[in-house]
Scaffold this motif. Structure first.
Motif, PDB file in Angstrom:
ATOM      1  N   GLU A 200       2.829   6.958  -7.230  1.00 49.81           N
ATOM      2  CA  GLU A 200       2.132   6.005  -6.383  1.00 49.81           C
ATOM      3  C   GLU A 200       2.308   4.575  -6.900  1.00 49.81           C
ATOM      4  OE1 GLU A 200      -1.845   6.809  -5.206  1.00 49.81           O
ATOM      5  OE2 GLU A 200      -1.594   8.979  -5.278  1.00 49.81           O
ATOM      6  N   THR A 201       1.976   3.620  -6.038  1.00 49.83           N
ATOM      7  CA  THR A 201       2.083   2.198  -6.356  1.00 49.83           C
ATOM      8  C   THR A 201       0.919   1.735  -7.235  1.00 49.83           C
ATOM      9  OG1 THR A 201       3.242   1.719  -4.289  1.00 49.83           O
ATOM     10  CG2 THR A 201       2.091  -0.121  -5.352  1.00 49.83           C
TER      11      THR A 201
ATOM     12  N   TYR B 114       2.074  10.180 -10.107  1.00 46.32           N
ATOM     13  CA  TYR B 114       1.674  10.992  -8.970  1.00 46.32           C
ATOM     14  C   TYR B 114       0.236  11.476  -9.094  1.00 46.32           C
ATOM     15  CZ  TYR B 114       6.349  11.371  -6.906  1.00 46.32           C
ATOM     16  OH  TYR B 114       7.527  11.097  -6.276  1.00 46.32           O
ATOM     17  N   LYS B 115      -0.418  11.602  -7.936  1.00 47.32           N
ATOM     18  CA  LYS B 115      -1.724  12.232  -7.819  1.00 47.32           C
ATOM     19  C   LYS B 115      -1.633  13.205  -6.653  1.00 47.32           C
ATOM     20  CE  LYS B 115      -4.973   9.793  -5.958  1.00 47.32           C
ATOM     21  NZ  LYS B 115      -5.983   8.730  -5.757  1.00 47.32           N
ATOM     22  N   ALA B 116      -1.969  14.448  -6.887  1.00 50.81           N
ATOM     23  CA  ALA B 116      -1.791  15.480  -5.867  1.00 50.81           C
ATOM     24  C   ALA B 116      -2.617  15.185  -4.614  1.00 50.81           C
ATOM     25  CB  ALA B 116      -2.169  16.840  -6.439  1.00 50.81           C
ATOM     26  N   TYR B 117      -2.028  15.406  -3.451  1.00 46.33           N
ATOM     27  CA  TYR B 117      -2.719  15.311  -2.167  1.00 46.33           C
ATOM     28  C   TYR B 117      -1.996  16.225  -1.192  1.00 46.33           C
ATOM     29  CZ  TYR B 117       0.954  12.527   0.073  1.00 46.33           C
ATOM     30  OH  TYR B 117       2.139  12.118   0.636  1.00 46.33           O
ATOM     31  N   THR B 118      -2.622  16.508  -0.059  1.00 50.10           N
ATOM     32  CA  THR B 118      -1.995  17.364   0.947  1.00 50.10           C
ATOM     33  C   THR B 118      -1.439  16.539   2.111  1.00 50.10           C
ATOM     34  OG1 THR B 118      -4.201  17.735   1.905  1.00 50.10           O
ATOM     35  CG2 THR B 118      -3.356  19.414   0.398  1.00 50.10           C
ATOM     36  N   ASP B 119      -2.315  15.785   2.791  1.00 46.68           N
ATOM     37  CA  ASP B 119      -1.862  14.870   3.834  1.00 46.68           C
ATOM     38  C   ASP B 119      -2.691  13.594   3.701  1.00 46.68           C
ATOM     39  OD1 ASP B 119      -4.348  15.613   4.820  1.00 46.68           O
ATOM     40  OD2 ASP B 119      -3.530  16.901   6.379  1.00 46.68           O
ATOM     41  N   ALA B 120      -2.254  12.524   4.370  1.00 42.72           N
ATOM     42  CA  ALA B 120      -2.914  11.229   4.158  1.00 42.72           C
ATOM     43  C   ALA B 120      -2.670  10.300   5.343  1.00 42.72           C
ATOM     44  CB  ALA B 120      -2.396  10.576   2.872  1.00 42.72           C
TER      45      ALA B 120
ATOM     46  N   PRO C  34      -9.356   4.292  -0.838  1.00 43.91           N
ATOM     47  CA  PRO C  34      -9.840   3.209   0.022  1.00 43.91           C
ATOM     48  C   PRO C  34      -9.241   1.849  -0.299  1.00 43.91           C
ATOM     49  CG  PRO C  34     -11.481   3.788  -1.607  1.00 43.91           C
ATOM     50  CD  PRO C  34     -10.395   4.809  -1.737  1.00 43.91           C
ATOM     51  N   GLY C  35      -8.767   1.636  -1.531  1.00 39.11           N
ATOM     52  CA  GLY C  35      -8.186   0.352  -1.917  1.00 39.11           C
ATOM     53  C   GLY C  35      -6.689   0.352  -1.719  1.00 39.11           C
ATOM     54  N   ASP C  36      -5.977  -0.140  -2.716  1.00 38.47           N
ATOM     55  CA  ASP C  36      -4.521  -0.186  -2.632  1.00 38.47           C
ATOM     56  C   ASP C  36      -3.907   0.999  -3.372  1.00 38.47           C
ATOM     57  OD1 ASP C  36      -4.569  -2.437  -1.114  1.00 38.47           O
ATOM     58  OD2 ASP C  36      -4.326  -3.822  -2.779  1.00 38.47           O
ATOM     59  N   GLU C  37      -4.404   2.196  -3.048  1.00 41.77           N
ATOM     60  CA  GLU C  37      -3.841   3.408  -3.617  1.00 41.77           C
ATOM     61  C   GLU C  37      -2.879   4.035  -2.615  1.00 41.77           C
ATOM     62  OE1 GLU C  37      -7.137   3.037  -3.192  1.00 41.77           O
ATOM     63  OE2 GLU C  37      -8.072   2.961  -5.170  1.00 41.77           O
ATOM     64  N   GLY C  38      -1.770   4.553  -3.121  1.00 38.21           N
ATOM     65  CA  GLY C  38      -0.794   5.195  -2.259  1.00 38.21           C
ATOM     66  C   GLY C  38       0.612   4.749  -2.579  1.00 38.21           C
ATOM     67  N   TYR C  39       1.502   4.864  -1.603  1.00 32.93           N
ATOM     68  CA  TYR C  39       2.924   4.601  -1.781  1.00 32.93           C
ATOM     69  C   TYR C  39       3.304   3.435  -0.862  1.00 32.93           C
ATOM     70  CZ  TYR C  39       2.497   9.343  -3.646  1.00 32.93           C
ATOM     71  OH  TYR C  39       2.100  10.462  -4.356  1.00 32.93           O
ATOM     72  N   GLU C  40       3.602   2.279  -1.442  1.00 26.81           N
ATOM     73  CA  GLU C  40       3.709   1.048  -0.655  1.00 26.81           C
ATOM     74  C   GLU C  40       5.141   0.575  -0.459  1.00 26.81           C
ATOM     75  OE1 GLU C  40       2.215  -3.641  -0.635  1.00 26.81           O
ATOM     76  OE2 GLU C  40       1.937  -2.412  -2.421  1.00 26.81           O
TER      77      GLU C  40
ATOM     78  N   SER D 280       0.931  19.642 -10.469  1.00 24.02           N
ATOM     79  CA  SER D 280       2.234  19.151 -10.922  1.00 24.02           C
ATOM     80  C   SER D 280       3.163  18.959  -9.723  1.00 24.02           C
ATOM     81  CB  SER D 280       2.862  20.123 -11.916  1.00 24.02           C
ATOM     82  OG  SER D 280       3.056  21.396 -11.320  1.00 24.02           O
ATOM     83  N   VAL D 281       4.184  18.129  -9.897  1.00 23.36           N
ATOM     84  CA  VAL D 281       5.102  17.791  -8.807  1.00 23.36           C
ATOM     85  C   VAL D 281       6.192  18.850  -8.680  1.00 23.36           C
ATOM     86  CG1 VAL D 281       6.695  16.062  -7.907  1.00 23.36           C
ATOM     87  CG2 VAL D 281       4.654  15.341  -9.152  1.00 23.36           C
ATOM     88  N   LYS D 282       6.237  19.532  -7.533  1.00 24.12           N
ATOM     89  CA  LYS D 282       7.306  20.488  -7.260  1.00 24.12           C
ATOM     90  C   LYS D 282       8.541  19.772  -6.744  1.00 24.12           C
ATOM     91  CE  LYS D 282       6.498  24.410  -5.290  1.00 24.12           C
ATOM     92  NZ  LYS D 282       6.013  25.441  -4.334  1.00 24.12           N
TER      93      LYS D 282
END
Length: 257
Positions: free
Chosen positions: A218-219, A227-233, A133-139, A193-195
């Motif tokens: 992530e930023t 990285y933090k695992a996720y499927t879609d966003a 919900p905050g500033d998490e993700g790839y910016e 883990s990152v494939k």
């Protein structure tokens, strides 16, 4: 007719095989591919208009495809005269639809009478995958970088705190700017883990500024990316907390890949 010797037969067979190989090699049809046939996508009628397979996220009329990041309530940024302007009191907004890899187009404008300096000058960002919900993700950073000095991995068109743009293609405040982004989402194994990592290709005002840049996570404003695992966003637009005038957006569309 005389019978051919075994040696003559062998020479004849080699000769025929060579001729057949030469024929196939010289045939242009041997390297033609006919299937599968690519689907037809009709380009936009005007420059930067969405193509026929695009999801139009903002067409200048409403924010029906967006929500507040903090609580999923309706997005309340100001829509006026075909553009939407950041409302810092209501926070970040994000798409209701979730995506993985895609092509994204958006246009943004720094106010002509912008004040401040460095990171306090028209600061915003587009999060290519919003994981919180905050500033998490790839910016990808959005801000005024026209004759405005700051750290290079924090200027416009940088992958924030990771990768500076190849060049500074910023226009003057008051002029509309474009981002055309190809986002390749990371892939994670069952254990998180990152494939394969995330990649970003970015054109700023038609100029290549990120060339299949590999992300290391992530930023984060403080600390190294991870990285933090996720499927879609969702895709998120930032309402930054600086005191300069808020920026505006228009013509936002995406093509899932």
């Amino acid at each position: 007719m005389k019978h051919l010797t075994s040696t003559a037969l062998a020479v004849f067979a080699i000769s025929m095989a060579g001729s057949a190989g030469a024929s196939a090699q010289d045939d242009p049809k041997a390297t033609e591919q006919w299937e599968p046939v690519p689907k037809v996508v009709t380009p936009g009628a005007k420059e930067n208009a969405p193509p026929s397979d695009a999801v139009v996220l903002f067409d200048g009329r409403d924010l029906s495809r967006w929500e507040a990041s903090k609580d999923h309530s309706p997005a309340r940024w100001k829509v006026h005269e075909g553009v939407v302007t950041v409302d810092k009191t209501t926070g970040n907004i994000q798409t209701k639809q979730r995506f993985r890899s895609y092509q994204l187009h958006l246009e943004w404008q720094i106010p002509k009478d912008i004040t401040g300096e460095g990171q306090g000058r028209g600061n915003s960002g587009v999060f290519l995958a919003s994981t919180g919900p905050g500033d998490e993700g790839y910016e990808v950073q959005i801000m005024d970088s026209f004759e405005n000095k700051t750290y290079v991995n924090g200027q416009a068109a940088s992958i924030y705190k990771q990768a500076a743009p190849l060049v500074n293609a910023a226009r003057r405040p008051g002029e509309w700017q474009t981002y055309d982004i190809v986002w390749t989402a990371p892939v994670f194994a069952a254990d998180g883990s990152v494939k394969s990592p995330a990649y970003v290709t970015l054109f700023h005002n038609g100029v290549l500024v990120q060339n299949h840049t590999e992300l290391t996570g992530e930023t984060f404003y403080i600390g190294k990316p991870k990285y933090k695992a996720y499927t879609d966003a969702p895709i998120k637009l930032q309402a930054h907390g600086d005191h300069s005038q808020p920026i505006s957006f228009r013509n936002i569309w995406v093509r899932p890949l």
